[in-house]
Design a protein around this motif. Structure first.
Motif, PDB file in Angstrom:
ATOM      1  N   ALA A   1      97.025  37.669  64.839  1.00  0.00           N
ATOM      2  CA  ALA A   1      96.521  39.061  64.338  1.00  0.00           C
ATOM      3  C   ALA A   1      97.737  39.764  63.579  1.00  0.00           C
ATOM      4  CB  ALA A   1      96.037  39.852  65.534  1.00  0.00           C
ATOM      5  N   MET A   2      98.989  39.405  63.489  1.00  0.00           N
ATOM      6  CA  MET A   2     100.073  40.376  62.842  1.00  0.00           C
ATOM      7  C   MET A   2      99.991  40.001  61.316  1.00  0.00           C
ATOM      8  SD  MET A   2     101.291  41.641  65.332  1.00  0.00           S
ATOM      9  CE  MET A   2     100.615  41.529  66.783  1.00  0.00           C
ATOM     10  N   ILE A   3      99.019  38.920  60.675  1.00  0.00           N
ATOM     11  CA  ILE A   3      98.705  39.262  59.368  1.00  0.00           C
ATOM     12  C   ILE A   3      97.986  40.457  58.730  1.00  0.00           C
ATOM     13  CG2 ILE A   3      98.590  36.622  59.306  1.00  0.00           C
ATOM     14  CD1 ILE A   3      95.644  36.859  58.754  1.00  0.00           C
ATOM     15  N   CYS A   4      97.706  41.088  59.856  1.00  0.00           N
ATOM     16  CA  CYS A   4      96.806  42.574  59.659  1.00  0.00           C
ATOM     17  C   CYS A   4      97.917  43.514  59.840  1.00  0.00           C
ATOM     18  CB  CYS A   4      95.714  42.782  60.508  1.00  0.00           C
ATOM     19  SG  CYS A   4      94.318  41.411  60.573  1.00  0.00           S
ATOM     20  N   PRO A   5      98.324  44.293  59.198  1.00  0.00           N
ATOM     21  CA  PRO A   5      99.633  45.386  58.815  1.00  0.00           C
ATOM     22  C   PRO A   5      99.096  46.192  60.380  1.00  0.00           C
ATOM     23  CG  PRO A   5      99.157  44.569  56.702  1.00  0.00           C
ATOM     24  CD  PRO A   5      97.936  44.180  57.424  1.00  0.00           C
ATOM     25  N   GLU A   6      97.810  46.619  60.453  1.00  0.00           N
ATOM     26  CA  GLU A   6      97.593  47.677  61.338  1.00  0.00           C
ATOM     27  C   GLU A   6      97.771  47.202  62.667  1.00  0.00           C
ATOM     28  OE1 GLU A   6      93.465  45.683  60.270  1.00  0.00           O
ATOM     29  OE2 GLU A   6      95.578  45.949  59.685  1.00  0.00           O
ATOM     30  N   PHE A   7      98.005  46.003  63.036  1.00  0.00           N
ATOM     31  CA  PHE A   7      98.200  45.467  64.449  1.00  0.00           C
ATOM     32  C   PHE A   7      99.718  45.143  64.736  1.00  0.00           C
ATOM     33  CE2 PHE A   7      93.955  43.287  63.901  1.00  0.00           C
ATOM     34  CZ  PHE A   7      93.135  44.579  64.551  1.00  0.00           C
ATOM     35  N   ARG A   8     100.612  45.421  63.677  1.00  0.00           N
ATOM     36  CA  ARG A   8     101.890  45.021  63.738  1.00  0.00           C
ATOM     37  C   ARG A   8     102.790  46.034  64.714  1.00  0.00           C
ATOM     38  NH1 ARG A   8     103.135  43.454  57.451  1.00  0.00           N
ATOM     39  NH2 ARG A   8     101.753  41.729  57.496  1.00  0.00           N
TER      40      ARG A   8
END
Length: 469
Positions: A270-277
């Motif tokens: 999921a960390m490919i999505c910046p909003e989840f980092r």
């Protein structure tokens, strides 16, 4: 089998695979078979003479396929996903056909160099800094074992491989109560011993490791003559999605010069999505990080991305360099078998290359974002039902719930009855865990083939069967 037959049966197998994928939505997620039923249909002894492929393939279709749990089913909501995007399956056809042994650069130069590039692509996709480099392991269990072995060697000045652990003080490794069982296994396989895996209490809405309790445990062990070796952080624990505050945990580890490993086997995708980092803020301070593209990112099993800050420490811990494994005249090359526990290595990078090029990062982000949205939506619909209780809030696409037991009925027995009814029904597949000792039902959205309608089906099945208890 001659090459003409090989071509014919390869085509037939591929055609079967495509038809299988198309039919999944119409099948029960789990097979309706009893223990031992399939075993009794398989002869006890191997044949003395070879058999024809027609008979073998027919038995596969009639005996084996009906007894499989369908992990690629759009309503597989159990455990974590093991997605095999069709494009990665095509890549695996090619890998199987070439059947290369990719242990050294010289045994498959393209495999080694593509692996180097794919780990660079993944690092950038996750937003990890350039200080990390990596290797593709078979699973997070192996990557974690490798990390624990580095902890062991580093804590003993790289002496335990030679002298054994008896020559050193008792080593200690620290992790939260929410870590996967692979951490326990890594610690006992490493020889440190599971009794020396110190489980730190977790607390708060994310069930995070208590950083002050970690510091206290390290200080107490040092005072008792033990040797702290490392800390394992967790992002998205298997049970309920426990997530440590990595910045705090790593800061404590650095106070005591301890090696840190982060297990993000599922949630890392999921960390490919910046909003989840923000869930792994501080990860840049870790020494080692693992996530499994073969879970949520769509790469066919097995494919685990293991990033390290100091590859020399990993190689010094794991590498064996007999003469027959050397490449004369090319001493500066990378041999990834020296970064792994096994010597033999499959060509795992090819499916990542196909996958990332075919879907693109934005295509993969869209899939993950949908799963998170649909899981959150299902959670809210169940929360609105008076006959259900949300036990743990959604972490990405994972949450847990339980039915409210009637007065006088054991809550665990009531929960188990619902779970068994759901899985016997076959339309969806769920698994259980325990929270504060209570049995609960896990839901995670993760199948590449899932649609919003499948979340609707999950709600209908869960509520319908709960009314029948």
């Amino acid at each position: 089998m001659d090459m003409n037959d090989f071509e014919d049966w390869s085509a037939r197998a591929a055609k079967w695979g495509a038809a299988y994928r198309k039919s999944l939505r119409d099948l029960p997620v789990r097979p309706r078979t009893a223990p031992g039923e399939i075993l009794r249909r398989i002869p006890e002894a191997p044949p003395e003479a070879g058999e024809g492929m027609e008979a073998i393939f027919a038995d596969f279709e009639q005996i084996i396929a009906p007894g499989m749990t369908h992990w690629q089913h759009p309503r597989f909501f159990a455990y974590f996903p093991a997605n095999a995007a069709p494009v990665s399956v095509v890549a695996e056809y090619l890998v199987s056909a070439m059947a290369a042994q990719c242990m050294l650069w010289q045994t498959s130069p393209a495999a080694t160099e593509l692996e180097t590039r794919m780990m660079s692509w993944l690092r950038a996709a996750l937003g990890l800094p350039e200080g990390f480099t990596g290797v593709i392991q078979d699973s997070a269990s192996t990557a974690t074992l490798a990390a624990v072995l580095v902890m062991r060697e580093r804590a003993t000045a790289f002496g335990a491989n030679h002298k054994g652990l008896r020559a050193f003080p008792q080593l200690r490794v620290y992790a939260s109560e929410e870590v996967h069982s692979s951490i326990d296994r890594a610690v006992w396989i490493s020889g440190i011993g599971v009794e020396n895996l110190v489980k730190i209490p977790s607390a708060g809405p994310r069930h995070a490791m208590d950083a002050q309790a970690l510091r206290t445990a390290i200080e107490a062990d040092t005072a008792a003559g033990h040797q702290p070796a490392g800390v394992i952080g967790c992002v998205g624990g298997t049970s309920i999605g426990g997530c440590d505050d990595l910045a705090q945990v790593i800061a404590v580890a650095k106070e005591f010069d301890l090696y840190t490993h982060v297990d993000a086997a599922w949630a890392g995708s999921a960390m490919i999505c910046p909003e989840f980092r923000h869930f792994w803020a501080g990860v840049e301070g870790a020494d080692s990080v693992v996530f499994n593209p073969h879970k949520w990112l769509g790469a066919q099993f097995d494919c685990s991305a293991h990033f390290v800050k100091d590859p020399e420490a990993l190689v010094r811990t794991l590498a064996a360099k007999p003469e027959y494994l050397k490449t004369p005249g090319a001493e500066d090359i990378v041999n990834y078998s020296e970064w792994s526990v096994p010597l033999g290595r499959r060509f795992r990078a090819l499916k990542l290359w196909f996958l990332l090029r075919f879907h693109g990062l934005e295509g993969l982000r869209g899939i993950i974002r949908n799963h998170v949205t649909w899981a959150e939506g299902l959670c809210e619909r169940l929360r609105a039902e008076p006959s259900f209780e949300i036990v743990t809030e959604p972490f990405l696409s994972l949450f847990s719930f339980r039915p409210v037991a009637p007065e006088g009925v054991d809550p665990d027995a009531h929960t188990l009855a619902l779970l068994e009814a759901i899985n016997a029904d076959g339309r969806i597949y769920l698994t259980q865990t325990r929270v504060a000792g209570d049995l609960v039902i896990r839901f995670q959205a993760g199948s590449f083939e899932m649609t919003e309608a499948d979340a609707e089906t999950a709600f209908e099945v869960i509520t319908e069967l709960a009314r029948g208890l």
